[in-house]
Design a protein around this motif. Sequence first.
Motif, PDB file in Angstrom:
ATOM      1  N   LYS A  28       0.748  -1.109   0.053  1.00  0.00           N
ATOM      2  CA  LYS A  28      -0.018  -0.058  -0.031  1.00  0.00           C
ATOM      3  C   LYS A  28       0.912   1.300   0.066  1.00  0.00           C
ATOM      4  CE  LYS A  28      -3.752   2.657   0.431  1.00  0.00           C
ATOM      5  NZ  LYS A  28      -4.595   2.889  -0.571  1.00  0.00           N
ATOM      6  N   ALA A  29       1.951   1.186   0.747  1.00  0.00           N
ATOM      7  CA  ALA A  29       2.776   2.294   0.674  1.00  0.00           C
ATOM      8  C   ALA A  29       3.336   2.585  -0.732  1.00  0.00           C
ATOM      9  CB  ALA A  29       4.125   2.119   1.863  1.00  0.00           C
ATOM     10  N   ALA A  30       3.560   1.387  -1.434  1.00  0.00           N
ATOM     11  CA  ALA A  30       4.344   1.551  -2.721  1.00  0.00           C
ATOM     12  C   ALA A  30       3.143   2.528  -3.608  1.00  0.00           C
ATOM     13  CB  ALA A  30       4.850   0.243  -3.227  1.00  0.00           C
ATOM     14  N   ALA A  31       1.818   1.993  -3.483  1.00  0.00           N
ATOM     15  CA  ALA A  31       0.811   2.574  -4.373  1.00  0.00           C
ATOM     16  C   ALA A  31       0.794   3.836  -4.016  1.00  0.00           C
ATOM     17  CB  ALA A  31      -0.252   1.687  -4.100  1.00  0.00           C
ATOM     18  N   ILE A  47      11.102   7.653  -7.839  1.00  0.00           N
ATOM     19  CA  ILE A  47       9.595   7.144  -7.581  1.00  0.00           C
ATOM     20  C   ILE A  47       9.535   5.776  -7.480  1.00  0.00           C
ATOM     21  CG2 ILE A  47       7.290   7.337  -7.575  1.00  0.00           C
ATOM     22  CD1 ILE A  47       8.511   9.496  -5.688  1.00  0.00           C
ATOM     23  N   PRO A  48       9.494   5.204  -8.870  1.00  0.00           N
ATOM     24  CA  PRO A  48       9.358   3.859  -9.064  1.00  0.00           C
ATOM     25  C   PRO A  48      10.532   3.117  -8.459  1.00  0.00           C
ATOM     26  CG  PRO A  48      10.135   5.145 -11.169  1.00  0.00           C
ATOM     27  CD  PRO A  48       9.804   6.038 -10.177  1.00  0.00           C
ATOM     28  N   ALA A  49      11.523   3.589  -8.536  1.00  0.00           N
ATOM     29  CA  ALA A  49      12.575   2.607  -7.804  1.00  0.00           C
ATOM     30  C   ALA A  49      12.352   2.526  -6.347  1.00  0.00           C
ATOM     31  CB  ALA A  49      14.223   3.263  -7.637  1.00  0.00           C
ATOM     32  N   SER A  50      11.820   3.536  -5.584  1.00  0.00           N
ATOM     33  CA  SER A  50      11.385   3.001  -4.408  1.00  0.00           C
ATOM     34  C   SER A  50      10.281   2.315  -4.198  1.00  0.00           C
ATOM     35  CB  SER A  50      11.197   4.675  -3.585  1.00  0.00           C
ATOM     36  OG  SER A  50      12.400   5.514  -3.697  1.00  0.00           O
ATOM     37  N   ALA A  51       9.140   2.460  -5.391  1.00  0.00           N
ATOM     38  CA  ALA A  51       8.290   1.823  -4.817  1.00  0.00           C
ATOM     39  C   ALA A  51       8.325   0.188  -5.143  1.00  0.00           C
ATOM     40  CB  ALA A  51       7.082   2.207  -6.128  1.00  0.00           C
ATOM     41  N   ASN A  52       9.472  -0.141  -6.319  1.00  0.00           N
ATOM     42  CA  ASN A  52       9.784  -1.359  -6.536  1.00  0.00           C
ATOM     43  C   ASN A  52      10.450  -1.768  -5.456  1.00  0.00           C
ATOM     44  OD1 ASN A  52       8.842  -1.034  -9.109  1.00  0.00           O
ATOM     45  ND2 ASN A  52      10.863  -0.582  -9.952  1.00  0.00           N
ATOM     46  N   LEU A  94      10.031  -1.287  -2.157  1.00  0.00           N
ATOM     47  CA  LEU A  94       8.787  -1.585  -1.094  1.00  0.00           C
ATOM     48  C   LEU A  94       8.247  -2.862  -1.478  1.00  0.00           C
ATOM     49  CD1 LEU A  94       7.285   1.994  -0.659  1.00  0.00           C
ATOM     50  CD2 LEU A  94       8.065   0.293   1.289  1.00  0.00           C
ATOM     51  N   GLU A  95       7.813  -2.873  -2.836  1.00  0.00           N
ATOM     52  CA  GLU A  95       7.238  -4.339  -3.259  1.00  0.00           C
ATOM     53  C   GLU A  95       8.096  -5.457  -3.266  1.00  0.00           C
ATOM     54  OE1 GLU A  95       4.344  -1.708  -6.450  1.00  0.00           O
ATOM     55  OE2 GLU A  95       6.171  -2.685  -7.223  1.00  0.00           O
ATOM     56  N   PHE A  96       9.464  -5.331  -3.388  1.00  0.00           N
ATOM     57  CA  PHE A  96      10.304  -6.350  -3.131  1.00  0.00           C
ATOM     58  C   PHE A  96      10.251  -6.689  -1.907  1.00  0.00           C
ATOM     59  CE2 PHE A  96      14.500  -8.089  -1.916  1.00  0.00           C
ATOM     60  CZ  PHE A  96      14.557  -9.263  -2.712  1.00  0.00           C
ATOM     61  N   HIS A  97      10.492  -5.908  -0.758  1.00  0.00           N
ATOM     62  CA  HIS A  97      10.762  -6.115   0.672  1.00  0.00           C
ATOM     63  C   HIS A  97       9.263  -6.871   1.057  1.00  0.00           C
ATOM     64  CE1 HIS A  97      14.491  -4.977   1.253  1.00  0.00           C
ATOM     65  NE2 HIS A  97      14.545  -3.495   1.089  1.00  0.00           N
ATOM     66  N   ALA A  98       8.024  -6.343   0.468  1.00  0.00           N
ATOM     67  CA  ALA A  98       6.863  -6.984   0.916  1.00  0.00           C
ATOM     68  C   ALA A  98       6.843  -8.547   0.687  1.00  0.00           C
ATOM     69  CB  ALA A  98       5.633  -6.496  -0.103  1.00  0.00           C
ATOM     70  N   GLY A  99       7.386  -8.704  -0.548  1.00  0.00           N
ATOM     71  CA  GLY A  99       7.501 -10.152  -0.996  1.00  0.00           C
ATOM     72  C   GLY A  99       8.381 -11.067   0.119  1.00  0.00           C
ATOM     73  N   GLU A 100       9.466 -10.238   0.556  1.00  0.00           N
ATOM     74  CA  GLU A 100      10.571 -11.040   1.343  1.00  0.00           C
ATOM     75  C   GLU A 100      10.087 -11.094   2.712  1.00  0.00           C
ATOM     76  OE1 GLU A 100      13.856 -12.300   0.589  1.00  0.00           O
ATOM     77  OE2 GLU A 100      12.389 -12.313  -1.174  1.00  0.00           O
ATOM     78  N   VAL A 106      13.159   5.493   1.965  1.00  0.00           N
ATOM     79  CA  VAL A 106      12.438   4.469   1.628  1.00  0.00           C
ATOM     80  C   VAL A 106      13.695   3.036   1.967  1.00  0.00           C
ATOM     81  CG1 VAL A 106      11.550   2.661  -0.098  1.00  0.00           C
ATOM     82  CG2 VAL A 106      10.917   4.816   0.360  1.00  0.00           C
ATOM     83  N   ARG A 107      14.755   3.251   1.565  1.00  0.00           N
ATOM     84  CA  ARG A 107      15.757   2.188   1.741  1.00  0.00           C
ATOM     85  C   ARG A 107      16.147   1.861   3.218  1.00  0.00           C
ATOM     86  NH1 ARG A 107      20.434   2.973  -2.413  1.00  0.00           N
ATOM     87  NH2 ARG A 107      20.013   1.062  -3.482  1.00  0.00           N
ATOM     88  N   LYS A 108      15.600   2.756   4.101  1.00  0.00           N
ATOM     89  CA  LYS A 108      15.992   2.393   5.394  1.00  0.00           C
ATOM     90  C   LYS A 108      14.786   1.639   6.232  1.00  0.00           C
ATOM     91  CE  LYS A 108      19.976   4.411   5.739  1.00  0.00           C
ATOM     92  NZ  LYS A 108      21.258   3.336   5.708  1.00  0.00           N
ATOM     93  N   ILE A 109      13.561   2.349   5.703  1.00  0.00           N
ATOM     94  CA  ILE A 109      12.358   2.015   6.445  1.00  0.00           C
ATOM     95  C   ILE A 109      11.816   0.603   6.047  1.00  0.00           C
ATOM     96  CG2 ILE A 109       9.774   2.456   6.759  1.00  0.00           C
ATOM     97  CD1 ILE A 109      10.777   5.298   6.584  1.00  0.00           C
ATOM     98  N   ALA A 110      11.882   0.290   4.757  1.00  0.00           N
ATOM     99  CA  ALA A 110      11.410  -0.779   3.959  1.00  0.00           C
ATOM    100  C   ALA A 110      11.874  -2.030   4.674  1.00  0.00           C
ATOM    101  CB  ALA A 110      11.698  -0.995   2.471  1.00  0.00           C
ATOM    102  N   PRO A 111      13.106  -2.207   4.513  1.00  0.00           N
ATOM    103  CA  PRO A 111      13.916  -3.542   5.427  1.00  0.00           C
ATOM    104  C   PRO A 111      13.273  -3.839   6.767  1.00  0.00           C
ATOM    105  CG  PRO A 111      15.353  -2.228   4.857  1.00  0.00           C
ATOM    106  CD  PRO A 111      14.218  -1.358   4.261  1.00  0.00           C
ATOM    107  N   ALA A 112      13.431  -2.712   7.401  1.00  0.00           N
ATOM    108  CA  ALA A 112      13.062  -2.719   9.051  1.00  0.00           C
ATOM    109  C   ALA A 112      11.696  -3.167   9.162  1.00  0.00           C
ATOM    110  CB  ALA A 112      13.439  -1.406   9.737  1.00  0.00           C
TER     111      ALA A 112
END
Length: 484
Positions: free
Chosen positions: A77-80, A108-113, A115-121, A162-168
Motif C-alpha cells: 500500500k505504501a508503494a501504491a 519514485i518507481p525505484a523506491s516503490a519497486n 517496497l514491493e520486493f521487501h513486501a514479498g521478502e 525508503v531504503r531504510k524503512i522498508a527492510p526494517a
Amino acid sequence: MTTAEYTPKLGLYIAGEWLSGEGRDTHRVVNPATGEGQADLPLATAADLDAALAAAERGFKTWRATPPEQRAAVLVKAAALLRERGDHIARIATLEQGKILAEAKGEIPASANLLEFHAGEAQRIYGRVLQRPAGTRSMVLQQPIGPVAAFCAWNFPIMNVVRKIAPALAAGCSIILKPSEETAGSACEVMRCFQDAGVPGDVAQLVFGVPDMVSRQLLASPVTRKLSFTGSVPVGKHLMRLAADTMMRATMELGGHGPVLVFDDCDLEKTLDLLVAHKFRNAGQVCVSPTRFHVQEGIYDKFAAGFAERSKRLNVGDGLAKGTQMGPMANPRRPEAIDALVQQAKGAGARVLAGGERIGGAIGGGGGFFYAPTVLADVPLEAQAMNEEPFGPIALLRPFATLEDAVEQANRLPFGLGAYAFTENARRQNLLIDAVEAGMLAINTVRLSWPDAPFGGVKDSGYGSEDGPEGIAAHMVTKSVHIA
C-alpha cells in the motif's frame, strides 16, 4: 520560482503525531537553485527523542507480532501511495535538493519497486530444522533484531528514506529515522505514505535535529538494537564508535571513490555516452558515482576528447527548468569544496579539459550553488581529488598500460563501494570479477542498484548490505533452539 511552490508540511513524526513549533529550534530549508530559504523545519529536543525511543520500544512489541502477510500488505500500500503522489514528492525533492526533476521522478518507481520486493521478502523469512535423534528437535530461527536507529543522506531524498524503512518494517522491526535536515520535505511526504498505508504510529518515527545530539542520544539508549547509516566515512566511523558501547548491530553504507577501468576493446562511443550521463547524474553527488577513469593508453586521448566534448554540451541550470541536464549542488558547502579540489589538482599538474569553475552566482548568496561539469586529465596520484571522495561533478582521467596496472589503480584507495569496467573480453571480465576490491562491480553497464541485489561496500566503504534478501537479514538475529 517562488517559495510558495515549496508546499510540504514540515514536522517531527513521533508516536503517530506530527509535531512542530512549540518553541523548538528550527533549520531553514534552502532552494539550491536560488540560494533562497523556503521553510523552517522544527528540530527535535531531548524530550522528543526520548518520546521517539519510548514509542519505538512499544512499537516493536506489537509489530514483531504482526503477521508477515499483514506487514507485506502495508508495504504494498505504501508503494501504491508513493506512485500516486510521485509527481508531488519529486517536485519537492528538486526544490530542496536541486537534482533535475526527471531524476527526482526516477526515485519514485525505484523506491516503490523496493517496497514491493521487501513486501514479498517479509513472507520469506525462513529458519531450518536440523537432523537429530528421534524424539528431539533442533531449530534455527530468524527473529527481528529490535528498534532501529537509521540515518540517511540528502543526495537521494526519496530513495534513501525508503531504503531504510522498508527492510526494517519487513523484518518486523520498529524504526526511528533521521534524514537530512536539508531535504526534510521529501522525507515528511514519504513518511505520510507509510502513515496512510497503515503503519502504526509507534512503529515508524521521523526526527530531525542537531546530528551529534540526535545520534548520541539514540545510540546510547538500550532501546536501540541496530544502527543503519548512509553517509561519509568519517561520520560513519564516529557513529560506529558510539554504537560499540551497546554492542548494537550496524549496517554502514559509506563513501566511495568509484574507479572506472576502460579497455581498448570497449564500444567507445557507447561507453562515453553511458559514463558522461552517469558521472554528472545528481551533479556527481552519488556514493557510487564513477570518478577515477583509468583508460587504456591506446584510446586515452580519444576518450578524453570525447568525454570533454560531451561534458561541455550539458545544460546546467534549475532542476525544474525544461532542458536542464544537471542541476545545482545541494548546499553552499559543496561548490566551495569542489573548487578547492580542482584548484589543488591543477596546481599539481592536472589539465582542465572542461569546466573547472563555479557558475551561476555567488556561493552562499543568491544565484544558487552551481559548479560546471569538470573533466581533469593526467591527474597526478598525489592530487587530493584522487585520494578523497570529491562527491561532485568532477571526472578524473589517467592512462594505464596493462590489466595489472588497471587493477592496481582500482584497488589503490581504502574505498570499496562501486566499481566499473568496460571490456568485451570475457576472460578479462572474469579476472576483474575476482581482482577488483568492491562490494559492487558493473561491467559494460552503469547500474549497480536493483531491489533484489545487495547494495554495500567493503574496506572503508562500510559493511553489511541494503536491498535484496541480505537487507532484511541484516535486521534479524539468529537463534538456535534445542528440544529434548
